[in-house]
Design a protein around this motif. Sequence first.
Motif, short mmCIF file in Angstrom:
data_model
loop_
_atom_site.label_atom_id
_atom_site.label_comp_id
_atom_site.label_asym_id
_atom_site.label_seq_id
_atom_site.Cartn_x
_atom_site.Cartn_y
_atom_site.Cartn_z
N UNK A 47 47.92 -8.04 13.61
CA UNK A 47 47.60 -9.07 12.98
C UNK A 47 46.39 -8.82 12.05
N UNK A 48 46.59 -9.07 10.76
CA UNK A 48 45.37 -8.81 9.90
C UNK A 48 44.75 -10.07 9.32
N UNK A 49 45.40 -11.17 9.54
CA UNK A 49 45.00 -12.41 9.24
C UNK A 49 46.07 -13.49 8.75
N UNK A 50 45.89 -14.53 8.11
CA UNK A 50 46.92 -15.31 7.60
C UNK A 50 46.48 -16.03 6.45
N UNK A 51 47.56 -16.93 6.10
CA UNK A 51 47.35 -17.90 5.12
C UNK A 51 47.81 -19.19 5.29
N UNK A 52 46.96 -20.49 5.23
CA UNK A 52 47.18 -21.67 5.64
C UNK A 52 47.67 -22.36 4.34
#
Length: 547
Positions: free
Chosen positions: A156-161
């Motif tokens: 997991x390298x992050x995300x977008x909300x």
Amino acid sequence: MEHTAIERAALLARLRTPAHWDLVVIGGGATGLGVALDATARGFSVALVESEDFAKGTSSRATKLVHGGVRYLARGNVSLVREALRERATLLANAPHLAQPLAFVMPAYHWWEPAFYGFGLKAYDALAGRRGLGPTALLSPRRTLERLPTVRTRGLSGGVEYWDGQFDDARLAVALARTALSRGAVVLNHCPAVKLYREGGRTSGLAVRDRETGESFELQARCVVNATGVWVDAVRDMDRDDGTPHKSPMVAPSQGVHLVVDRDFLPGEHALIVPKTEDGRVLFAVPCLGKTILGTTDTPCDDVPAEPAPFAHEIDFILRESARYLSRPPTRADLRSVWAGLRPLVRPTGDEGDNTKSLSREHTVSVSRSGLVTVTGGKWTTYRAMAEDVLDRCFAAQLLPRRPGGATQHLRLAGAPARSAGSIAQPPGEHLYGSEAALLRSLPGADRWLWRDGAGGLSEAMVRFAVRHEMARTVEDVLARRSRLLFLDAACAEALARPVAALLAEELGRPIAAAELVAFEALARCYRGLTAPAQPISATRPFQEYA
Ligand SMILES: Cc1cc2nc3c(=O)[nH]c(=O)nc-3n(C[C@H](O)[C@H](O)[C@H](O)COP(=O)(O)OP(=O)(O)OC[C@H]3O[C@@H](n4cnc5c(N)ncnc54)[C@H](O)[C@@H]3O)c2cc1C
């Protein structure tokens, strides 16, 4: 809103009284109900007939997202997205008890994903402008996990909300029906259109049949709108001079399946979106009505049964893709309910003299030589804009005298409270009744629960409310579309069929046929994924018997 009970006999009496309706709508899904409400709000005399129950077709089987269609933006279709974003805001304002904002998180497993998707979603925010529901944000892996605690952590390298909305589709359909009724329309379920009439080559009315009594009668109309979703071609066939089927059907159905599992597969307030699955589709995991909805598929199909059945490969696909993103992969044993819906995708037409014009990439309105208006395609989110398009076509074809639009822009739907008292992600409960919660509580059995889930559930009063105020006539109407139990926990719905039938019998003043109960219990077993549907997927058009 009227708080007196809705009497079916009185509605039937109004339909039977000889009259010349301005508009009769065939089909009580999102599209037809939207048209009926808009026309009635503009002062036209309107009747709507629904063959089964409101939203029994596709309109109870959506992913339940009120969305601008961010993926259309990627394809450069800015006007379509802008229209849907406007409609998203309108729906959230007019039915805050049934449609609410929802935050989505797209987990990223490649370094470039947050920047790539974040850029597109910022553009989505910009298009929404002051109608935006919340800002798009790039998330660190830690913040992604705070929002999606059960998402797979490896890589997991992050995300977008980002923000869109969610809604209770079947209850919204019932709210539309009730709002149209309160404005003077006659709106009736369990009453199929069985025949179209012509006078001087023009469509002049239709025959309908009350399923409960078997009585048929005729409605005269200046304008007839065919809003029967994937079934529009069966009604178009009724419009043919020789009664033969159209050579080129208007609809190419495509099936979408959803799986329902418990909330602990996706605890928290956020939905998960995978923008590109193995085969390039979008996958959602959405907290909804106390459960998690996983979906969906997009499987072209030839047949249009009233109860479409999931294919095993569709269930496997959703489970497999979910397992790639959830730390605890759901299995078949975890499924609480499985259901399928049919998208009415529009084929290019133009055959047989139909004057077909695509109003947007999503929905189509056509007027046949005889003046039958057919509308199909689109999505729930834009039902109101579609209705305005339909009325514009009726005016352009001189079927109705022009009256100004915008009548439903600020029209609050039945039960709309000043502020919502609870979230749609919570188990179903009194909050879904909005400003009518007090009326619900005044009915017998408000504290006698047939089923309890947290602060919500299904009370005896809710069953009585469904019959008295929401036009429920069958066990399935109550358990599938007034309460959503069949869609949320099919085993529980099956177990409640008999107690619900007893209350229904009391409210309707007649016994419930044993065959109805047995049929519902068999249906519930299909939703549990235990048996094949009674009606095989190869069954042909379900409404053919009436044509
Ligand atoms: C899997 C899936 C997921 C979706 N998710 C979303 C989403 O998240 N958000 C969104 O905005 N949209 C979504 N959609 C799209 C949306 O659900 C549909 O566009 C919409 O429900 C179509 O409504 P309709 O009224 O045209 O058709 P329907 O809801 O099918 O209504 C047609 C009605 O006509 C009735 N009928 C048929 N023949 C007759 C007759 N002879 N007489 C009287 N009545 C008749 C049927 O019983 C039926 O109730 C989704 C669709 C699918 C399939």
